[in-house]
Design a protein around this motif. Structure first.
Motif, PDB file in Angstrom:
ATOM      1  N   LEU A 135       0.747  -1.148   0.058  1.00 51.65           N
ATOM      2  CA  LEU A 135       0.109  -0.094  -0.073  1.00 51.65           C
ATOM      3  C   LEU A 135       0.883   1.219   0.109  1.00 51.65           C
ATOM      4  O   LEU A 135       0.404   2.199  -0.379  1.00 51.65           O
ATOM      5  CB  LEU A 135      -0.896  -0.074   1.234  1.00 51.65           C
ATOM      6  CG  LEU A 135      -2.137  -0.878   1.230  1.00 51.65           C
ATOM      7  CD1 LEU A 135      -3.036  -0.476   2.480  1.00 51.65           C
ATOM      8  CD2 LEU A 135      -2.965  -0.916  -0.080  1.00 51.65           C
ATOM      9  N   THR A 183      -8.221   0.738  -0.381  1.00 58.35           N
ATOM     10  CA  THR A 183      -8.092  -0.330  -1.413  1.00 58.35           C
ATOM     11  C   THR A 183      -9.336  -0.873  -1.636  1.00 58.35           C
ATOM     12  O   THR A 183     -10.259  -0.976  -0.734  1.00 58.35           O
ATOM     13  CB  THR A 183      -6.912  -1.361  -0.602  1.00 58.35           C
ATOM     14  OG1 THR A 183      -6.704  -2.254  -1.737  1.00 58.35           O
ATOM     15  CG2 THR A 183      -7.442  -1.907   0.807  1.00 58.35           C
ATOM     16  N   THR A 204      -8.029  -4.172  -9.229  1.00 61.02           N
ATOM     17  CA  THR A 204      -7.711  -3.981  -8.054  1.00 61.02           C
ATOM     18  C   THR A 204      -7.025  -2.595  -7.864  1.00 61.02           C
ATOM     19  O   THR A 204      -6.200  -2.167  -8.725  1.00 61.02           O
ATOM     20  CB  THR A 204      -6.584  -4.997  -7.406  1.00 61.02           C
ATOM     21  OG1 THR A 204      -7.466  -6.350  -7.725  1.00 61.02           O
ATOM     22  CG2 THR A 204      -6.192  -4.814  -6.185  1.00 61.02           C
ATOM     23  N   VAL A 264      -5.582   0.879  -5.161  1.00 56.09           N
ATOM     24  CA  VAL A 264      -5.051   1.510  -3.882  1.00 56.09           C
ATOM     25  C   VAL A 264      -5.222   3.056  -4.208  1.00 56.09           C
ATOM     26  O   VAL A 264      -4.656   3.589  -5.383  1.00 56.09           O
ATOM     27  CB  VAL A 264      -3.714   0.949  -3.537  1.00 56.09           C
ATOM     28  CG1 VAL A 264      -3.561  -0.484  -3.271  1.00 56.09           C
ATOM     29  CG2 VAL A 264      -2.776   1.066  -4.560  1.00 56.09           C
ATOM     30  N   LEU A 292     -10.384   6.091  -4.682  1.00 58.15           N
ATOM     31  CA  LEU A 292     -10.271   4.841  -5.065  1.00 58.15           C
ATOM     32  C   LEU A 292     -11.719   4.497  -5.818  1.00 58.15           C
ATOM     33  O   LEU A 292     -11.634   3.651  -6.829  1.00 58.15           O
ATOM     34  CB  LEU A 292     -10.540   3.895  -3.614  1.00 58.15           C
ATOM     35  CG  LEU A 292     -10.711   2.419  -3.587  1.00 58.15           C
ATOM     36  CD1 LEU A 292      -9.517   1.939  -4.214  1.00 58.15           C
ATOM     37  CD2 LEU A 292     -11.175   1.834  -2.446  1.00 58.15           C
TER      38      LEU A 292
END
Length: 292
Positions: free
Chosen positions: A210, A216, A257, A259, A266
């Motif tokens: 991260l 996330t 996906t 972060v 996000l």
């Protein structure tokens, strides 16, 4: 006493395995299971089973087109330490079901340092479509939560699943959060992913995981007719956050996906990734999670 409230590492993929039996609830914890079942009556999708329990209050929303819609409302603060919570959702054949949440889920330490478990079970039958669009899960200082998603699909199922986590409130370190997402299609695993954030997990805030980001999340899109990109697509930048959109090996399925420094950023990254997917009948006509 629980106050009224709203709902909402290291990252690696592990081989499919049978999860151990859940630990018993702490005497101070809460055990609750809410259930939702959608069926098709020959004309439209209906929701004959809507069983609220504990912190989960399930409310029908006005249908939108052929989609039945249900919102999960928070009836009390949860999950707290020692809680054993579960949501069980079934979309039977030919149904179109969207499940949202009214607010974020805030994980708190509570009266005990024991971990809380939050188990979501999603079953999508043949020619059924499910949009699972909750609000973020916020991991606060001192909390410990083990969240699991168990998803069962058929060859003709369609699924859009979004999950987001915010690690700590403003200027607050997070608690300990582990999440596991297991997806099976016709009995075969297509995704088994385990992520862990917060102490004592090693290197969760290192540059390979991260870094300085504290939000996330991901979305999973599964179903016939997906026009998957031939290779992974990278969106964003190191400062404002990254998102990777990639096809799964055993499709048709796509996983994005992301972060980012904030939950708002996000969401924008995940929205941008979803906008790049064509041929997805299950994709909402507006931004996922936006109030309608």
């Amino acid at each position: 006493m629980r106050a009224a409230a709203g709902l909402p590492a290291a990252s690696h993929v592990v081989p499919h395995a049978v999860d151990p039996a859940p630990a018993p609830a702490h005497p101070a914890g809460l055990r609750a299971t809410a259930r939702l079942r959608a069926t098709h009556n020959g004309r439209a999708t209906t929701v004959p089973l809507l069983h609220s329990d504990g912190p989960f209050h399930l409310r029908r929303l006005r249908p939108r087109g052929e989609w039945a819609r249900v919102c999960v409302l928070g009836a009390m603060s949860a999950p707290l330490g020692g809680d054993r919570l579960a949501l069980d959702v079934t979309a039977e054949a030919r149904t179109r079901l969207e499940v949202t949440a009214a607010a974020a889920t805030i994980a708190l330490r509570g009266p005990t340092a024991d971990p809380a478990t939050y188990d979501v079970r999603l079953t999508v039958d043949e020619d059924a479509s499910l949009r699972w669009l909750p609000q973020p899960l916020i991991s606060t200082r001192g909390s410990t939560v083990h969240q699991t998603y168990r998803v069962e699909l058929t060859a003709g199922s369609r699924l859009l699943l979004r999950e987001e986590q915010l690690l700590g409130r403003t200027a607050e370190p997070p608690g300990h959060l582990s999440t596991r997402l297991t997806v099976r299609r016709d009995g075969r695993p297509i995704l088994d992913q385990h992520t862990v954030y917060g102490a004592p997990a090693p290197a969760w805030d290192g540059p390979a995981v991260l870094g300085d980001h504290r939000a996330t999340g991901q979305f999973l899109l599964v179903g016939p007719g997906l026009d998957a990109p031939p290779a992974a697509v990278l969106l964003g930048d190191p400062v404002r956050g990254h998102c990777v959109l990639a096809p799964l090996a055993d499709g048709p399925a796509l996983l994005a996906t992301a972060v980012a420094p904030t939950s708002a950023r996000l969401r924008r990254l995940l929205d941008a990734a979803l906008a790049r997917v064509s041929g997805a009948e299950i994709r909402p006509g507006v931004r996922p999670g936006t109030p309608r």
